[in-house]
Design an enzyme around this catalytic site. Structure first.
Site, PDB file in Angstrom:
ATOM      1  N   PRO A  45       7.671  28.019  17.355  1.00 13.93           N
ATOM      2  CA  PRO A  45       8.313  27.007  16.341  1.00 13.93           C
ATOM      3  C   PRO A  45       7.790  25.640  16.246  1.00 13.93           C
ATOM      4  CG  PRO A  45      10.104  28.134  17.627  1.00 13.93           C
ATOM      5  CD  PRO A  45       8.759  28.609  18.498  1.00 13.93           C
ATOM      6  N   CYS A  46       7.578  25.081  17.522  1.00 12.64           N
ATOM      7  CA  CYS A  46       6.866  23.769  17.373  1.00 12.64           C
ATOM      8  C   CYS A  46       5.571  23.776  17.018  1.00 12.64           C
ATOM      9  CB  CYS A  46       6.841  23.183  19.107  1.00 12.64           C
ATOM     10  SG  CYS A  46       8.808  23.197  19.617  1.00 12.64           S
ATOM     11  N   ASP A 278      19.595  28.157  18.642  1.00 15.39           N
ATOM     12  CA  ASP A 278      20.066  27.393  17.676  1.00 15.39           C
ATOM     13  C   ASP A 278      21.435  28.075  17.014  1.00 15.39           C
ATOM     14  OD1 ASP A 278      17.834  25.750  17.722  1.00 15.39           O
ATOM     15  OD2 ASP A 278      16.932  26.794  15.983  1.00 15.39           O
TER      16      ASP A 278
END
Length: 448
Positions: A45-46, A278
């Protein structure tokens, strides 16, 4: 029907799912562990913002599964459509029935598409974590001449910076009066804004989007004040929504913050069912109120707690709350933040003192790589306990903000930070006479 059986079953193959699985396998090596995920290929994701320039392609950001497979963790490529928490069985769209001893929801989040007129037009995207969606966005940006990003948070700023470095005309629209409002006070946010402007980016603050105009394809973004910004690609970067539909269907308790309720060990309202990342509830480290932080670093910290505590509680591994630790690189400047900003702390009712420290990141200005580092630390005025900190500089910022986060988690005071014992080296750190974190603590002490 044949039922597959696993001791630990994890729904979701992002950072939270992977780290939960690897931690569980290390702590309980005799247990069988499997991850079930929709896509065969997952992304880091990053790293997603960097597909547009630094990495150069979507494929360069693929998350490896080999380390987990080497531990004996199995991957099942399928989509879960039903969870029976009483029978301890998961059913998939592919027709599989999988029983478990322990189940972990690591279902992540999905980008929000705001309800704005015209968002259905061709050329309007979100920053998805799905590889196929990102390929479409990557290809559209490559062909585009004018890109508009709506939202000045971390994803918007990082994606925008990379698009600008790729030579595209890029405009950013943010409804707040600063960029990166969730992590930085205005003085640090202005640094990021100036770095974007150096790259030729137009920044519209205090601005909201009224509609996306054009026929079938986007042609412009119209703001609430009537201004129009021409665009052939619009990227909506206004946040992410936790994926909790499956948990709701299974009867799990949902928190006020619209995430899966969990306790300090990641346990949900149902026995032997956990949630992490999340999709799970976050509590702020200081206020214990619901936190909106969604970070891979936070998810993996929680995953280590959940993975270790699946079968027996390890008392030292408990989630005391989300600090919120951020770092980014914009233009030629790195920025990092941990804990509360000065503005947030005041809103929460803290009486605060801010201390500043500034020095070179090397002993001498003549050493290659020498650059200015600036630190701001926020302390509670009466107790002197650290509440937050912000840093700007170069590559040292990432670990400096982690140092500040550690100080926050251990409730260090300005006096304790001022007297920290540190190691220094001319090629690696500031001079021992001017370490900026200690200078900031010293400055705060003088003001108390």
């Amino acid at each position: 029907m044949c039922i597959m059986k696993y001791d630990v079953l994890i729904i979701g193959g992002g950072p939270a799912g992977i780290v939960t699985a690897t931690t569980a396998k290390k702590f309980y090596p005799a247990k069988s562990v499997a991850i079930i995920k929709k896509e065969e290929t997952s992304l880091v994701p990053c790293g997603i913002p960097y597909i547009f320039k630094t990495l150069g392609s979507v494929e360069a950001d693929v998350m490896p599964t080999k380390p987990a497979e080497n531990l004996g963790i199995e991957f099942i490529i399928d989509e879960v459509e039903d969870v029976d928490v009483k029978a301890k069985v998961v059913r998939t769209k592919g027709g599989k029935s999988i029983s478990y001893e322990k189940l972990v929801f690591a279902t992540g989040s999905t980008p929000v598409m705001p309800r704005i007129e015209g968002v259905e037009k061709k050329g309007v995207f979100t920053v998805s974590k799905n590889i196929e969606e990102l390929r479409k966005l990557h290809e559209a940006v490559k062909k585009a001449e004018k890109v508009v990003i709506v939202g000045g948070g971390f994803i918007g700023v990082e994606v925008g910076e990379q698009i600008a470095k790729a030579g595209k005309k890029f405009t950013m629209v943010e409804m707040m009066d600063q960029l990166l409002p969730a992590a930085f006070d205005k003085e640090f946010a202005r640094i990021a804004e100036e770095e974007l402007k150096k790259l030729g980016v137009e920044v519209y603050l205090n601005s909201t989007v009224k509609r996306i105009t054009g026929n079938s394809s986007v042609e412009a973004v119209e703001l609430a004040d009537g201004r129009k910004i021409e665009a052939d690609v619009v990227i909506m970067s206004v946040g992410y929504r936790p994926n909790i539909e499956l948990a709701k269907k299974a009867g799990l308790r949902i928190s006020i913050g619209n995430r899966i309720w969990t306790d300090e060990y990641g346990r949900t309202s149902e026995k032997d069912v956990f949630a992490v990342g999340d999709c799970s509830e976050e509590k702020d480290f200081f206020t214990r109120e619901t936190s909106r932080v969604m970070l891979a670093s936070t998810a993996t910290f929680e995953a280590r707690i959940v993975g270790a505590n699946l079968y027996s509680l390890k008392v030292v591994r408990v989630n005391k709350g989300t600090v919120g630790v951020f770092s980014t690189f914009v233009g030629d400047v790195a920025l990092g933040a941990a804990g509360l900003t000065e503005e947030m702390a005041k809103k929460e009712g803290f009486e605060v003192v801010a201390g500043y420290g500034e020095s070179l990141n090397r002993h001498l200005a003549s050493i290659p790589g020498a650059a200015k580092t600036k630190v701001k630390l926020i302390f509670a005025k009466e107790s002197g306990v650290i509440l937050g900190g912000q840093v700007t500089g170069r590559y040292e910022v990432g670990e400096m903000v982690n140092q500040i986060a550690m100080a926050i988690q251990n409730n260090l005071t300005a006096s304790e930070i001022d007297t920290l014992q540190i190691g220094t080296h001319p090629l690696l750190t500031s001079a021992p006479t001017t370490p900026p974190v200690i200078l900031a603590a010293e400055d705060a002490l003088r003001k108390m």
